[in-house]
Write an enzyme that holds these catalytic residues in place. Structure first.
Site, short mmCIF file in Angstrom:
data_model
loop_
_atom_site.label_atom_id
_atom_site.label_comp_id
_atom_site.label_asym_id
_atom_site.label_seq_id
_atom_site.Cartn_x
_atom_site.Cartn_y
_atom_site.Cartn_z
N ASP A 160 52.89 -24.15 99.30
CA ASP A 160 53.16 -24.99 100.47
C ASP A 160 52.41 -24.47 101.69
OD1 ASP A 160 54.31 -27.18 101.74
OD2 ASP A 160 56.05 -26.03 102.42
N LYS A 170 65.93 -16.26 110.50
CA LYS A 170 66.00 -17.52 109.76
C LYS A 170 67.35 -17.63 109.08
CE LYS A 170 63.77 -20.05 105.94
NZ LYS A 170 62.65 -20.03 104.96
N LEU A 173 67.33 -22.92 109.91
CA LEU A 173 66.96 -22.89 111.32
C LEU A 173 66.40 -21.52 111.64
CD1 LEU A 173 67.12 -24.10 114.24
CD2 LEU A 173 69.44 -23.16 114.34
N VAL A 174 65.34 -21.47 112.46
CA VAL A 174 64.73 -20.21 112.86
C VAL A 174 64.90 -20.02 114.36
CG1 VAL A 174 62.64 -18.82 112.92
CG2 VAL A 174 63.04 -20.36 110.99
N GLY A 225 63.73 -26.31 109.69
CA GLY A 225 63.18 -26.80 108.44
C GLY A 225 64.26 -27.45 107.60
N ALA A 226 63.87 -27.88 106.39
CA ALA A 226 64.80 -28.56 105.50
C ALA A 226 65.91 -27.62 105.03
CB ALA A 226 64.04 -29.13 104.31
#
EC number: 2.7.11.24
Length: 407
Positions: free
Chosen positions: A144, A52, A36-37, A32-33
């Protein structure tokens, strides 16, 4: 007690993943912005987890505050349909890692593989609304909600994740970020005025996507997004237009030709009437007339799963006192350390803090080892009970030294 865990540094997608040897078998599952997962195995608990990485959380005050907010929310919101925080640690490079349950996939990926049968649509929607009822009762808006933020395991258990953008219920919001397809019209029209109803709109868009297998409002740009919403719902009613704050937006909306709404029964001809009725109550232009999560749960469409004795609300409202604070990075850092210490239960059940030698070991374990050289001195709250003044000297390659003074 003291920890004997060591940090192991690994490259994942060109990103350094620095985790303790408690976690093995790293595999990337999402980017994601803000982080990292990876999936991993928790060797202590003997179960798979998701880790995460929040990259450089202390690089700016904005990122530090955002990370602090997400951590506070993950600690406060405890519900079967919300992702649960299992561990948190700070690496020697000062990246923060959230450890949560590992779900097999997310709804976005599931929708790309095959159409969903009716019973799955019902069950997934029920769980989404069950989670939202709890979240909204805590005074929180997710902001979101989208298929990729809805995680599902092999038993079809669903959990909402990614509360990094969540905000307080406040009629005067400032700024908004979400995925366009699931964005409520009041966000485009009024920008600063929205409430929990934005999540219901997003859930309605997801509901439609589960039924049809494709997004309902796939806008290419902001203006196109609004246009295709009006193709279905018609022109916004006067009650909505008078809430528009921006003169330019008002001029744009009033310049559009009038459009009549398309009856949902006509648009969704092949869908059962109860589903169409609920969808129509979720996708309403005027947020004040949009159905609530609690009311949606008792709708006939969800009758096979509705259980009034097992749809809990939050025990307490989330404390948003920090949210308007404009603080320097070092202060957010102290507050973050406080939350990490609290999560690892440094204090006893009565909130007292153990200041003996074992306490230093516990602090070292909670903050995960060597830190950057830094003096921190701030009034913070451990376990939300005893106001204390904590002076923390963090020295590289040394145990943190803690001075605790009750006020």
């Amino acid at each position: 007690m003291a920890t004997h865990e060591e940090f192991i540094r690994t490259q994942v997608f060109g990103t350094v993943f620095e985790i303790t040897n408690r976690y093995t078998d790293l595999n990337p599952v999402g980017m994601g912005a803000f982080g990292l997962v990876c999936s991993a195995t928790d060797t202590l608990a003997g179960q798979p987890v998701a880790i995460k990485k929040i990259m450089k959380p202390f690089s700016t005050a904005v990122l530090a505050k955002r990370t602090y907010r997400e951590l506070k929310l993950l600690k406060h919101l405890r519900h079967e349909n919300l992702i649960c925080l299992q561990d948190i640690f700070l690496s020697p490079l000062e990246d923060i890692y959230f450890v949560t349950e590992l779900q097999g996939t997310d709804l976005h990926r599931l929708l790309q593989t095959r159409p969903l049968e009716k019973q799955f649509v019902q069950y997934f929607l029920y769980q989404i609304l069950r989670g939202l009822k709890y979240v909204h009762s805590a005074g929180v808006i997710h902001r979101d909600l989208k298929p990729s933020n809805i995680l599902i395991n092999e038993n079809c258990d669903l959990k909402i994740c990614d509360f990094g953008l969540a905000r307080i219920q406040d009629p005067q919001m400032t700024g908004y970020v979400s995925t366009r397809y699931y964005r409520a019209p009041e966000i485009m029209l009024t920008w600063q005025k929205y409430d929990v109803e934005v999540d219901i709109w997003s859930a309605g868009c997801i509901f439609s996507e589960m039924i049809e297998g494709k997004p309902l409002f796939p806008g290419k740009v902001h203006v196109h997004q609004f246009s295709i919403i009006t193709d279905l719902l018609g022109s916004p009613p006067r009650d909505v237009i008078i809430t528009i704050c921006s003169e330019d937006t008002l001029k744009f909306v009033t310049s559009l030709p009038h459009r009549d709404p398309v009856p949902f029964q006509e648009r969704f001809k092949a869908v059962e009437p109860d589903a169409v009725d609920l969808l129509g109550r979720m996708l309403v232009f005027d947020p004040k007339k949009r159905i609530t999560a609690a009311d949606a749960l008792v709708h006939p469409y969800l009758a096979p799963y509705h259980d009034p004795t097992d749809e809990p609300i939050a025990e307490a409202q989330f404390d948003w006192d920090f949210n308007d604070a404009d603080l320097p990075v070092d202060t957010w850092r102290v507050m973050m350390y406080s939350e990490i210490l609290d999560f690892h239960k440094i204090g006893g059940s009565d909130g007292q803090i153990d200041t003996n030698a074992a306490f230093d070991d516990q602090v070292a374990a909670a903050t995960a080892g060597p830190m950057l050289p830094l003096w921190l001195n701030s009034n913070i709250n451990i376990n939300n009970s005893h106001p204390v003044n904590i002076q923390v000297q963090l020295l590289r390659h040394q145990q943190p030294r803690i001075t605790v003074v009750y006020q």
